[in-house]
Design an enzyme around this catalytic site. Structure first.
Site, PDB file in Angstrom:
ATOM      1  N   GLU A 136      51.465  31.073  13.246  1.00 42.42           N
ATOM      2  CA  GLU A 136      50.895  31.019  14.601  1.00 42.42           C
ATOM      3  C   GLU A 136      49.407  31.371  14.673  1.00 42.42           C
ATOM      4  OE1 GLU A 136      53.435  33.427  17.050  1.00 42.42           O
ATOM      5  OE2 GLU A 136      55.164  32.142  16.745  1.00 42.42           O
ATOM      6  N   GLU A 165      62.423  26.739  12.954  1.00 40.06           N
ATOM      7  CA  GLU A 165      63.043  27.730  13.859  1.00 40.06           C
ATOM      8  C   GLU A 165      63.727  27.020  15.018  1.00 40.06           C
ATOM      9  OE1 GLU A 165      60.244  30.809  14.979  1.00 40.06           O
ATOM     10  OE2 GLU A 165      59.365  30.868  12.978  1.00 40.06           O
TER      11      GLU A 165
HETATM   12  C1  XIL Z   1      61.725  36.519  16.937  1.00 43.97           C
HETATM   13  C2  XIL Z   1      63.068  37.133  16.567  1.00 43.97           C
HETATM   14  O1  XIL Z   1      64.053  36.134  16.671  1.00 43.97           O
HETATM   15  C3  XIL Z   1      63.379  38.286  17.515  1.00 43.97           C
HETATM   16  O2  XIL Z   1      64.556  38.973  17.084  1.00 43.97           O
HETATM   17  C4  XIL Z   1      62.210  39.264  17.561  1.00 43.97           C
HETATM   18  O3  XIL Z   1      62.469  40.264  18.532  1.00 43.97           O
HETATM   19  C5  XIL Z   1      60.915  38.552  17.898  1.00 43.97           C
HETATM   20  O4  XIL Z   1      60.711  37.492  16.957  1.00 43.97           O
HETATM   21  N1  XIL Z   1      58.374  32.700  16.269  1.00 43.97           N
HETATM   22  C6  XIL Z   1      58.585  33.287  15.049  1.00 43.97           C
HETATM   23  C7  XIL Z   1      59.744  34.210  14.858  1.00 43.97           C
HETATM   24  O5  XIL Z   1      57.886  32.952  14.082  1.00 43.97           O
HETATM   25  O6  XIL Z   1      59.468  35.219  13.935  1.00 43.97           O
HETATM   26  C8  XIL Z   1      60.199  34.816  16.170  1.00 43.97           C
HETATM   27  O7  XIL Z   1      61.392  35.568  15.927  1.00 43.97           O
HETATM   28  C9  XIL Z   1      60.410  33.741  17.193  1.00 43.97           C
HETATM   29  C10 XIL Z   1      59.121  33.004  17.475  1.00 43.97           C
END
Ligand code: XIL
Length: 376
Positions: free
Chosen positions: A168, A274
């Site tokens: 990001e 994701e």
């Molecule tokens: C999220 C997790 O799923 C949660 O449990 C945590 O509280 C916050 O992070 N983008 C990403 C991930 O790269 O690491 C994030 O994961 C979701 C958004």
């Protein structure tokens, strides 16, 4: 074949019919277990993954462990390998649960993914802090980054298949996010992170990972600039991950298609890292002490069938595009095992994944497997 007008008579005793009905309602778990496995249906060489939490990597959530083991050939750590989990204090790393996560995947012959080394979020403040209370200087911050990457990547050298090196780094308009990493080190913090990761494990795949690459062409162009710059510097980058935190009607199939084509044109592979589909309206959390507007949480009593079917179509459409680009894509990873595990609930009832809260396959699972079975 039945003759016209003929009636099919169910001769099963009432009790058996009732049992079947109960199974259909998912009241008897194992009998309703899915009969097909995603990992057997994806094109050869593809990784199909899932982000797992610590209850799962520690094997406490046994129902989820069974599902993960049956269905997937890759895992990502939902939180365990983030900076704040593994390196909370300047001179102390934590590796117990992390080692169990890596062993979980290795014991099952899965590809183990590392997420994530350099990010503005879930990173403790000491990483960027200078002695005067402001930001650390470039040399100090670079050394902290190097030690972190050398230690964590080095520990799992040869065991973690690939790392989200930088996560990001971009704004929606394609400019670099003004993160403390960038303010402290300069724009080349991204290149430095890739350089350190390469040094720590020359055999590991290295990825750039971000969201909204499909919906924001300018952001996608920014990701492409990052890839090209790394390539010009002679650094290793294997793939770009579009996180894939999507909604029912966005991105469109055409946008997904275009995104994969454009990213792939740089020479690196593409991953959906994701994947989930948020079904809830975007809303700010309620003010402290205030109840939530009912409209913000419309599916507390269950998901209406038309939305369930729309979700299934949405996933099927996405997988059709993925299959079209089967040689460009190396991995598709879901961000969570089942609806109850998803980060998208946050006090509401969301239904973003392929398995429901009882760990039963949803219509979306059936549709995705049907699409995967059409591949030649
Ligand atoms: C999220 C997790 O799923 C949660 O449990 C945590 O509280 C916050 O992070 N983008 C990403 C991930 O790269 O690491 C994030 O994961 C979701 C958004």
């Amino acid at each position: 074949m039945q003759h016209k007008g003929a009636r099919r008579i169910d001769r099963r005793p009432v009790t058996r019919a009732l049992t079947a009905a109960a199974c259909a309602l998912a009241l008897c778990g194992p009998a309703a277990q899915e009969t097909r496995a995603l990992k057997d249906l994806v094109p050869g060489g593809w990784l199909i993954g899932v982000a797992i939490n610590q209850n799962q990597s520690d094997e406490r959530d046994t129902a989820a462990v069974d599902l993960i083991t049956r269905q997937f050939n890759a895992i990502s750590p939902e939180n365990l390998l983030k900076f704040e989990s593994v390196h909370r204090q300047p001179d102390g790393f934590t590796f117990e649960a992390q080692d169990r996560y890596v062993a979980f995947g290795q014991q099952r012959g899965m590809a183990v993914i590392g997420h994530t080394l350099v990010w503005h979020s879930q990173t403790p403040a000491w990483v960027w802090a200078g002695s005067d209370g402001g930001l650390a200087d470039r040399a100090t911050m670079l050394e902290r980054m190097r030690v972190h990457i050398a230690t964590v990547v080095g520990r799992y050298k040869g065991r973690i298949r690939g790392w989200d090196v930088v996560n990001e780094a971009l704004n929606d308009d394609g400019t670099l996010r003004d993160s403390p990493w960038r303010r402290g080190i300069g724009d080349d913090y991204i290149a430095k992170a890739f350089e350190f990761a390469r040094e720590a494990d020359p055999g590991a795949e290295l990825y750039y990972n971000d969201f909204n690459l499909a919906t924001r062409p300018a952001k996608r162009a920014g990701a492409i600039r990052i890839v090209k710059e790394l390539q010009q510097r002679g650094l290793r980058i294997d793939a770009v991950g579009e996180q894939g935190h999507w909604r029912l009607n966005t991105p469109t199939v055409a946008e997904i298609d275009q995104t994969i084509t454009e990213l792939r044109a740089t020479g690196v592979k593409v991953m959906i890292t994701e994947l989930d589909v948020n079904l809830l309206p975007p809303t700010a959390p309620p003010a402290p002490g205030q109840p939530r507007e009912p409209a913000a949480n419309p599916y507390v009593d269950g998901l209406p069938d038309d939305v369930q079917q729309a979700l299934a179509r949405c996933y099927a459409n996405a997988f059709r595009v993925f299959l079209k680009h089967r040689d460009d894509i190396t991995r598709v990873t879901f961000w969570g095992v089942s609806d109850g595990d998803s980060w998208l609930n946050r006090g509401r009832m969301n239904y973003p994944l392929l398995w429901d809260r009882q760990r039963q396959p949803k219509a979306a699972f059936e549709e995705v497997t049907k699409v995967l079975m059409t591949k030649s």
